[in-house]
Scaffold this motif. Structure first.
Motif, short mmCIF file in Angstrom:
data_model
loop_
_atom_site.label_atom_id
_atom_site.label_comp_id
_atom_site.label_asym_id
_atom_site.label_seq_id
_atom_site.Cartn_x
_atom_site.Cartn_y
_atom_site.Cartn_z
N VAL A 1 0.85 -1.19 0.00
CA VAL A 1 0.00 0.00 0.00
C VAL A 1 0.89 1.24 0.00
O VAL A 1 2.01 1.22 0.52
N SER A 2 0.39 2.29 -0.58
CA SER A 2 1.19 3.49 -0.80
C SER A 2 1.02 4.51 0.32
O SER A 2 0.10 4.43 1.14
N MET A 3 1.89 5.50 0.30
CA MET A 3 1.84 6.58 1.28
C MET A 3 0.52 7.33 1.20
O MET A 3 -0.09 7.66 2.22
N ARG A 4 0.07 7.61 -0.01
CA ARG A 4 -1.18 8.37 -0.17
C ARG A 4 -2.37 7.57 0.35
O ARG A 4 -3.29 8.13 0.96
N GLU A 5 -2.37 6.27 0.13
CA GLU A 5 -3.47 5.44 0.63
C GLU A 5 -3.47 5.41 2.16
O GLU A 5 -4.53 5.50 2.79
N LEU A 6 -2.29 5.29 2.76
CA LEU A 6 -2.20 5.27 4.22
C LEU A 6 -2.67 6.57 4.85
O LEU A 6 -3.13 6.58 6.00
N ALA A 7 -2.54 7.66 4.13
CA ALA A 7 -2.94 8.96 4.66
C ALA A 7 -4.44 9.19 4.57
O ALA A 7 -4.95 10.17 5.12
N ASN A 8 -5.16 8.28 3.92
CA ASN A 8 -6.61 8.41 3.76
C ASN A 8 -7.32 7.67 4.89
O ASN A 8 -7.24 6.45 4.98
N PRO A 9 -8.03 8.37 5.78
CA PRO A 9 -8.68 7.71 6.91
C PRO A 9 -9.77 6.73 6.50
O PRO A 9 -10.18 5.89 7.31
N LEU A 10 -10.25 6.81 5.25
CA LEU A 10 -11.30 5.91 4.77
C LEU A 10 -10.73 4.69 4.06
O LEU A 10 -11.48 3.80 3.64
N PHE A 11 -9.40 4.63 3.93
CA PHE A 11 -8.77 3.57 3.13
C PHE A 11 -9.04 2.18 3.70
O PHE A 11 -9.43 1.26 2.98
N ALA A 12 -8.83 2.00 4.99
CA ALA A 12 -9.00 0.67 5.59
C ALA A 12 -10.43 0.18 5.41
O ALA A 12 -10.66 -0.99 5.07
N GLY A 13 -11.40 1.05 5.63
CA GLY A 13 -12.79 0.65 5.48
C GLY A 13 -13.11 0.19 4.07
O GLY A 13 -13.85 -0.78 3.87
N LYS A 14 -12.54 0.88 3.06
CA LYS A 14 -12.77 0.49 1.67
C LYS A 14 -12.18 -0.88 1.38
O LYS A 14 -12.82 -1.73 0.75
N VAL A 15 -10.96 -1.13 1.86
CA VAL A 15 -10.31 -2.43 1.65
C VAL A 15 -11.12 -3.53 2.33
O VAL A 15 -11.35 -4.61 1.75
N ILE A 16 -11.56 -3.28 3.55
CA ILE A 16 -12.32 -4.28 4.30
C ILE A 16 -13.60 -4.65 3.56
O ILE A 16 -13.97 -5.83 3.47
N ARG A 17 -14.29 -3.66 3.00
CA ARG A 17 -15.53 -3.94 2.26
C ARG A 17 -15.26 -4.80 1.03
O ARG A 17 -16.02 -5.73 0.73
N ILE A 18 -14.18 -4.51 0.30
CA ILE A 18 -13.86 -5.29 -0.90
C ILE A 18 -13.50 -6.72 -0.53
O ILE A 18 -13.95 -7.68 -1.17
#
Length: 292
Positions: free
Chosen positions: A178-195
């Protein structure tokens, strides 16, 4: 219009676009970047002006967004090179030319331990020669990294669904970078979990791999994202250990499942007081991970 007038207009544009607004219930925020090129007395053709503005735009993105940059001739050749790469990467994404391959991870003691998902594009595509690091760096300066990340995750989940019996039987996992920009997004984990949940994949079979050399400045937000992954059962891996010592105190707050020591750093560690402390610290981390 003078240069100061141009600056005033650019500042107002950035400020107006960056102001939060609502569509329904959620509050939305938009980032903007401006690239500016000036033409004096018609001494430059339109194509050159647009090219210079594009180079300045890339420089604004690299500076952190929500800002602007005025083109000048001293802008680095690398900035111009990266500005040329961005539309080519967009074409790769749009034309579905990206591919995911799975590199085996082998233990000399136990044999096959899992796979790492790697992003490739086939030979013959009409793009300049570029490394994966260049690809990721340029993609991170735009929203492309989010599209690429979703493509990689979707491809990995689809393959894991086919391999699930084998992965479970042999206790294998697949690592996703995972990239730096993705880690900086507070919604990133939730999106991955849903997929992952939508593909009915066991999160324990997925390793979220971050690189110590690309840890974002907002480490508190990153730690929250990683904690959310961990709470949902994902495994965490730290790559390039030894390239970002200042971040270690923050990362000790997360129980890592895997530590990958940077080859260059391990080769250069010598018996000085400072590097001895670093080596001892990494040894304690390895011991801690071995007991998990």
């Amino acid at each position: 219009m003078s240069t100061s007038d141009v600056y005033d207009v650019a500042e107002r544009v950035v400020k107006v676009v960056a102001a939060p607004y609502r569509i329904g219930e959620p509050q939305l925020e938009v980032e903007t970047s401006c690239g500016i090129a000036l033409c004096h007395d018609g001494d430059t053709d339109l194509k050159t002006i647009v090219k210079r503005a594009d180079i300045a735009l890339y420089a604004a993105k690299a500076a952190g967004r929500n800002t602007f940059r005025l083109y000048h001739k001293h802008m680095s050749a690398s900035t111009e090179h990266n500005a040329r790469l961005e539309p080519q990467i967009r074409r790769l994404v749009h034309d579905n030319h990206l591919q995911v391959c799975f590199q085996p991870q082998i233990s000399l003691k136990d044999g096959l331990r899992g796979f790492e998902a790697l992003l490739l594009w086939p030979d013959g595509t009409t793009v300049e020669s570029m490394t994966v690091d260049e690809f990721v760096h340029v993609a991170e300066q735009s929203t492309l990294i989010e599209q690429v990340g979703e493509f990689v995750l979707g491809t990995v989940c689809a393959q894991m669904a086919e391999w699930m019996d084998l992965l479970t039987e042999l206790n294998l996992s697949i690592a996703i970078n995972v990239s730096m920009r993705e880690l900086a997004n507070p919604l990133f984990a939730g999106k991955v979990i849903r997929i992952v949940d939508a593909h009915d994949i066991d999160p324990q079979r997925i390793k979220i791999e971050i690189s110590e050399s690309t840890i974002p400045l907002d480490q508190a937000r990153m730690l929250n994202v990683l904690a959310e992954f961990q709470a949902h059962g994902f495994r965490l891996s730290l790559d390039d250990f030894g390239t970002g010592y200042s971040s270690l105190l923050h990362l000790q707050k997360i129980a890592l499942d895997e530590l990958k020591i940077d080859q260059t750093s391990s080769a250069s560690w010598v018996s000085t007081r400072r590097t001895t402390r670093l080596s001892a610290r990494s040894s304690r981390w390895r011991s801690r991970l071995a007991s998990i």
